[in-house]
Write an enzyme that holds these catalytic residues in place. Structure first.
Site, PDB file in Angstrom:
ATOM      1  CB  CYS A  68      27.552   3.162  79.186  1.00  0.00           C
ATOM      2  SG  CYS A  68      29.154   3.220  79.348  1.00  0.00           S
ATOM      3  CG  HIS A 146      28.529   7.742  69.238  1.00  0.00           C
ATOM      4  ND1 HIS A 146      29.494   7.882  70.241  1.00  0.00           N
ATOM      5  CD2 HIS A 146      27.484   6.822  69.759  1.00  0.00           C
ATOM      6  CE1 HIS A 146      29.059   7.082  71.421  1.00  0.00           C
ATOM      7  NE2 HIS A 146      27.966   6.585  70.972  1.00  0.00           N
ATOM      8  CD  GLU A 193      31.479   8.717  77.277  1.00  0.00           C
ATOM      9  OE1 GLU A 193      30.274   8.369  77.575  1.00  0.00           O
ATOM     10  OE2 GLU A 193      32.532   8.107  77.663  1.00  0.00           O
ATOM     11  CB  CYS A 202      33.005   6.302  74.716  1.00  0.00           C
ATOM     12  SG  CYS A 202      31.653   6.319  74.211  1.00  0.00           S
ATOM     13  N   GLY A 205      31.041   4.578  71.488  1.00  0.00           N
ATOM     14  CA  GLY A 205      31.653   5.272  70.680  1.00  0.00           C
ATOM     15  C   GLY A 205      32.970   4.557  69.779  1.00  0.00           C
TER      16      GLY A 205
END
Length: 262
Positions: A68, A146, A193, A202, A205
């Site tokens: 993350c 993703h 997510e 994110c 992301g």
């Protein structure tokens, strides 16, 4: 702590041990009956020589995530401001490799953090429709998967996101980004997510969106990714092919949880 509204509960695992990490994340992340968060993050010692510290992250549904970006920035701020390190360049061990955090410090406070997110994995850069859905996107892995869809309707995230996350095209589920290039060149992005649902931001992301925009000719190598909770600056470097993410990290509050230790 939160990074652009992407909020997690952080536990110093060097001092506190949790018996059931998945169960703890589910219970504590509940925004009505728990603390409320997008998940649980553990800050611990590194288990490899090339890293200074390590992180583990569990989503609100109890599943473990690989990485993350927003959480890694928060960890950098935590480690420095709590006196656990005096380094402004920290090597952080994650399940998707060792990431380097560059802390931007002013007056002893970490204002922002740049994270070297390493190289994106592009799956040959191919686009696909995902089976029976007409939505075409670009698959980018930033250590976690993703699927970036450019569309004028980024607000479909709540309806389309959960369907795409669990689509047969993604047997291990997937993070889904809905993005639109604005008139000023910034990229408005909303995220579903994997394991957490809609989040304010994110980091991985944002990186995937910037890479997808560059791949499809919608942007250059530098992008401002505008998410629900704030803006992240992303650079996909031509020099080393690494993706660099810069953004803020903020403390919200400290607390104690009964029965935390074994």
């Amino acid at each position: 702590m939160h990074g652009c509204g992407n909020d997690y509960i952080y536990v110093n695992a060097m001092e506190n041990k949790i018996k059931d990490l998945s169960a703890a994340s589910i219970a504590w992340s509940d925004r009505h009956k728990g603390i409320g968060s997008d998940g649980l993050v553990l800050i611990d010692k590194a288990t490899v020589a090339e890293a200074d510290f390590s992180m583990r992250i569990f989503n609100a549904d109890g599943s473990e995530a690989m990485m993350c970006g927003n959480a890694s920035r928060c960890i950098g701020k935590y480690l420095y401001e709590r006196g656990l390190t005096d380094k402004t360049e920290i090597r952080l061990q994650t399940l998707s490799g060792v990431k380097t955090l560059l802390l931007h410090v002013s007056g002893g406070i970490v204002d922002s953090v740049t994270v070297d997110m390493l190289e994106p994995v592009l799956d040959n850069g191919e686009q696909f429709t995902g089976g029976d859905t007409p939505l075409q996107g670009t698959f980018v892995s930033m250590g976690n998967p993703h699927y970036v869809i450019f569309t004028a309707d980024v607000d479909q995230v709540g309806e389309t996101g959960p369907m795409m996350e669990c689509h047969l095209a993604f047997p291990q589920r997937c993070n889904i980004e809905f993005a639109h290039v604005e008139a000023d060149g910034s990229i408005r992005t909303r995220v579903w997510e994997r394991g957490s649902g809609i989040t304010q931001a994110c980091g991985t992301g944002a990186c995937a969106t910037a890479v997808a925009a560059a791949l499809t000719g919608k942007a250059g190598r530098k992008s401002q990714i505008v998410m629900d909770g704030g803006t992240l600056s992303i650079e996909w470097s031509e020099a080393d092919n690494h993706v660099y993410m810069t953004g803020p990290a903020e403390f919200v509050f400290d607390g104690e949880i009964e029965g935390l230790k074994d």
